[in-house]
Write a protein that holds these residues in place. Structure first.
Motif, mmCIF file in Angstrom:
data_model
loop_
_atom_site.group_PDB
_atom_site.id
_atom_site.type_symbol
_atom_site.label_atom_id
_atom_site.label_comp_id
_atom_site.label_asym_id
_atom_site.label_seq_id
_atom_site.Cartn_x
_atom_site.Cartn_y
_atom_site.Cartn_z
ATOM 1 N N THR B 43 -2.848 -9.237 -5.320
ATOM 2 C CA THR B 43 -4.054 -8.552 -4.852
ATOM 3 C C THR B 43 -5.185 -9.544 -4.610
ATOM 4 O O THR B 43 -5.902 -9.452 -3.608
ATOM 5 N N GLU B 81 -4.544 -1.206 -3.175
ATOM 6 C CA GLU B 81 -3.523 -0.719 -4.109
ATOM 7 C C GLU B 81 -3.983 0.553 -4.812
ATOM 8 O O GLU B 81 -3.184 1.404 -5.143
ATOM 9 N N ASP B 153 -1.166 -3.348 0.185
ATOM 10 C CA ASP B 153 -0.998 -3.662 -1.234
ATOM 11 C C ASP B 153 -0.291 -2.506 -1.926
ATOM 12 O O ASP B 153 -0.863 -1.439 -2.111
ATOM 13 N N GLU B 154 0.946 -2.720 -2.302
ATOM 14 C CA GLU B 154 1.803 -1.705 -2.911
ATOM 15 C C GLU B 154 1.785 -0.394 -2.128
ATOM 16 O O GLU B 154 1.419 0.654 -2.656
HETATM 17 MG MG LIG Z 1 -2.216 -5.945 -7.375
#
Ligand SMILES: [Mg+2]
Ligand SMILES: Nc1ncnc2c1ncn2[C@@H]1O[C@H](COP(=O)(O)OP(=O)(O)OP(=O)(O)O)[C@@H](O)[C@H]1O
Lengths: 272, 299
Positions: B43, B81, B153-154
C-alpha cells in the motif's frame, strides 16, 4: 469544475444529513418567536418594530451562527480523512484548495439559506403585525450580510480545527470549546477586566479593540443601534462602540479570509 | 512504452522502513500482481505512486510525469484497500460525483455501474450496500475515464468467487485497451493465469519480479508425483522408483523439471503395477513462500 462538483455533493450530503433542515428550523423558529414576542411593548413607542426585531435576533445569532458554522465544518476534513474518502479524492485531478472552497461554498449556502428564511419570516411577521408603512429594511439586510460574514469566519475556524485535529471525535470536542470561548468566555473575561479597571485606560484604549477583534462581538456591535437599551443589556456598555463602524466591518471581513487561509495551510499539511 | 517507472524508491516513517530500494517498471497493457505479507509495503508503494505520500528517496514517474501532478492523476485509476463512501449517497450519485471530478460523461458512469453489476442497486443508499457491493463502487470509480495506469489495492477482497472471476475479466479488458494494471492481492490461486508478472515484496524489499513460469524455473521447486498402486504392491513400487509409501497404497516422489519425462517413462514401464498417476507442479503458494522468506535469514 471540481469546486462546483464538490459543492454540489456537499449540499446533497447536507440535505440528507438533515443539516439544512436543522439549521432552517433553528433560525426560522427563533426568528419568528423573537419577532412576535419582542416587538409588542416597544412597538407602540414609535420605534421601528423591525429594528427591535433585528436587535433581539442579533443577540441570539451571536450564539447560533457560530454554532451552526462550527457544526457544519468540524467533520469536513477529519471525517473524510478517517473514512478514506480524502485519500481517494486527492487521487483525482483537483487541488486541496478546490476541495476546501467547494465545501465552503456548500456550507455557506446552507447557512445563508437558513438565515435568509429566518429573516424573511421576521420581515413577513412584522409587516403582518404593523403594516408595511415606514419600515426600514436596512438593518435586516445588514444583519443578513454580517451573518454570512460571521458564519464564514466560523466555517473557516471549523475547517482549521478539522485539519489540525485529524480525528472527528477530537475536532468535535475542540469546536465546542472554541465556541464557548468566542461567544461566552471571551466576553466574560473582558467584563471582568472592565470591572477591575474601573473606567481607567484599559477601558478607554485597549478594551474597544479587544472587543472588536472577536468576530462575534464585532457582529453584535455592528448590528446593535448605539443608543438602545439592548446595548447595555449585553453588559459591555457604550465603551464597546468606541472602535466605530470601520474596524467592526474590517473584523467581520478579515476573519473569514484569515480563518480560511489558515485552514487551507493546515489542510495542505494533512497526509491522507 | 513505460507507463509506470519506479527507481530505487525507499520510504521510512521514522525508523519504520516501509519500502526499501524498490525498482519496478510497468509497460502498456501489462498486468502485474504485487504480493507480500501484511505490512510488506504494498500500500505504501501505491500511495507514493499516487503522490499521496512523499518518497524518502528514489524516483517515480507516471507516463514521464512526477507522481501527484495533475496530469499523472488524470491518467491513474485507483482502488483503495479500504474506503468508506458516504452512506447518505446512492451508488449512482457517488459515481456521478467522481465522474464530474474526472471530467467524464455521466453516461459512462452508468455504463460502469452496469459493468460491475450494480445497476439494480444504484439508486439505493450506499449505507445499505454489502461489503462486496461497496467494493464494486470502488472498482467502478477506478475505471472511470479509461486510465492509462490502474492501481488496485486488494481489489478482490470481499468478492465472491464468481465476482472474482468477473473482476479478472475486467482486468483483461483493461489490459487489452493498453492500461497497465498493478494489483495487490493475498488470494494467490486466482492470479495463476490472470497476470503477466508477479512482484513479491517482503519487509519493504522487492524480492522477485518476473513472469510466473520464469519464477518457477528459477526457484527449482520439485514437482510432486503421486503413483497409485495396491496395498500389496506399494512397497515394491516404492523400492523400484525410490519414493516413499503414503496412505497404504500410494507412492510419493519429488522430481525436478528436467527429470520429469524420464521418471514418467519409468513409471509407465512398471505396467500393471500402476493404477493412477498425479503430477502437481509447485503451487503459487509454495512459490510465494519460497521467494518471500528473506534469504538473509537463512531459511
Ligand atoms: Mg495494504
Ligand atoms: N502513516 C504511517 N505511519 C507509520 N508507519 C506506517 C504508515 N503507513 C504505513 N506504515 C508502516 O509501513 C509498513 C508497510 O505498510 P503497508 O500498509 O504498505 O503494508 P501492506 O503491504 O499494504 O500490508 P497489507 O497487506 O496488510 O495491506 C507497515 O509496517 C506499516 O506499519
Amino acid at each position: 469544475m471540481p469546486t462546483i462538483a464538490i459543492a454540489r455533493i456537499e449540499l446533497l450530503i447536507a440535505r440528507r444529513n438533515m443539516w439544512v433542515f436543522t439549521s432552517l428550523i433553528l433560525m426560522g423558529l427563533f426568528s419568528s418567536v423573537l419577532t412576535l414576542a419582542g416587538g409588542a411593548p416597544t412597538g407602540t413607542l414609535g420605534i421601528d418594530p423591525l429594528l427591535i426585531a433585528t436587535t433581539s435576533i442579533t443577540t441570539l445569532s451571536v450564539y447560533l451562527i457560530p454554532l451552526i458554522g462550527l457544526l457544519l465544518s468540524f467533520d469536513a476534513i477529519a471525517g473524510e480523512a478517517e473514512r478514506g474518502t480524502l485519500a481517494l479524492s486527492l487521487t483525482y485531478p483537483l487541488s486541496r484548495g478546490e476541495i476546501l472552497l467547494g465545501k465552503f461554498l456548500a456550507h455557506l449556502i446552507v447557512l445563508g439559506f437558513a438565515v435568509a428564511v429566518g429573516l424573511a419570516l421576521t420581515a413577513g411577521l412584522t409587516i403582518w403585525k404593523y403594516g408595511s408603512a415606514d419600515l426600514n429594511y436596512l438593518p435586516l439586510l445588514k444583519l443578513f450580510a454580517t451573518s454570512l460574514a460571521l458564519g464564514a469566519a466560523f466555517l473557516g475556524i471549523g475547517y482549521l480545527i478539522s485539519a489540525l485535529a485529524k480525528q472527528t471525535g477530537v475536532a468535535s470536542g475542540i469546536v465546542i470549546i472554541v465556541w464557548l470561548i468566542c461567544v461566552v468566555l471571551y466576553d466574560l473575561g473582558l467584563l471582568g477586566a472592565l470591572v477591575a479597571d474601573g473606567g481607567g485606560t484599559f477601558t478607554k484604549t485597549i478594551f474597544p479593540w479587544l472587543l472588536v477583534a472577536n468576530p462575534a462581538d464585532a457582529f453584535r456591535l455592528i448590528n446593535m443601534p448605539t443608543d438602545t437599551v439592548s446595548t447595555l443589556a449585553t453588559g459591555l456598555g457604550a465603551a464597546g462602540q468606541a472602535s466605530g463602524f470601520g474596524p467592526q466591518l474590517a473584523s467581520l471581513l478579515l476573519w473569514p479570509i484569515l480563518a480560511l487561509s489558515l485552514a487551507w495551510a493546515a489542510f495542505r499539511r494533512v497526509e491522507p | 512504452m513505460t507507463v509506470l517507472g519506479i527507481e530505487n524508491v525507499s520510504k521510512s516513517y521514522g525508523d519504520v522502513h516501509s519500502v526499501r530500494d524498490v525498482s519496478l517498471n510497468l509497460g502498456e497493457g501489462e498486468r502485474v500482481a504485487l504480493l507480500g505479507h501484511n505490512g510488506a509495503g504494498k500500500t505504501t508503494l501505491m500511495r507514493m505512486v499516487l503522490g499521496l505520500t512523499p518518497l524518502t528517496s528514489g524516483k517515480i514517474s507516471v507516463l514521464g510525469m512526477p507522481p501527484g501532478s495533475r496530469k499523472a492523476r488524470t491518467a491513474i485509476g485507483f482502488l483503495p484497500e479500504s474506503v468508506a463512501f458516504h452512506g447518505a449517497l446512492t451508488g449512482r450519485e457517488q459515481l456521478h460525483h467522481f465522474a464530474r471530478l474526472k471530467g467524464v460523461k455521466r453516461s459512462v458512469a452508468d455504463d460502469l455501474l452496469e459493468r460491475v453489476g450494480l445497476t439494480h442497486a444504484m439508486n439505493r443508499k450506499i449505507r445499505t450496500y454489502s461489503k462486496g457491493m461497496r467494493q464494486r463502487i470502488g472498482l467502478a470509480q477506478a475505471l472511470l475515464g479509461q486510465p492509462r495506469l490502474a492501481l488496485l489495492d486488494e481489489p478482490t477482497s470481499g468478492l465472491d468467487p464468481i465476482s472474482r472471476h468477473e473482476f479478472y475479466d475486467i482486468v483483461d479488458d483493461l489490459s487489452k485497451g493498453g492500461t497497465a494494471v498493478l494489483l495487490s492481492s493475498h488470494a494467490l490461486t486466482e492470479l495463476e493465469s490472470r497476470t503477466d508478472r508477479i512482484a513479491i515484496m517482503s519487509k519493504g524489499h522487492l524480492l522477485a519480479n518476473d513472469s510466473l513460469s520464469a519464477l518457477r524455473e528459477a526457484a527449482r521447486l520439485p514437482i510432486q508425483v503421486s503413483v497409485k498402486a495396491t496395498p500389496e504392491t506399494a512397497d515394491d513400487v516404492a523400492a523400484k522408483l525410490g519414493g516413499t509409501r503414503v496412505n497404504g497404497a500410494s507412492v510419493s516422489l519429488e522430481v525436478q523439471q528436467e527429470g520429469k519425462v524420464s521418471l514418467l517413462g519409468q513409471i509407465t514401464g512398471l505396467g500393471e503395477l500402476v493404477k493412477d498417476i498425479d503430477v502437481t507442479p509447485a503451487s503459487l503458494e509454495e512459490l510465494y513462500r519460497h521467494y518471500s522468506v528473506p534469504k538473509q535469514e537463512g531459511k
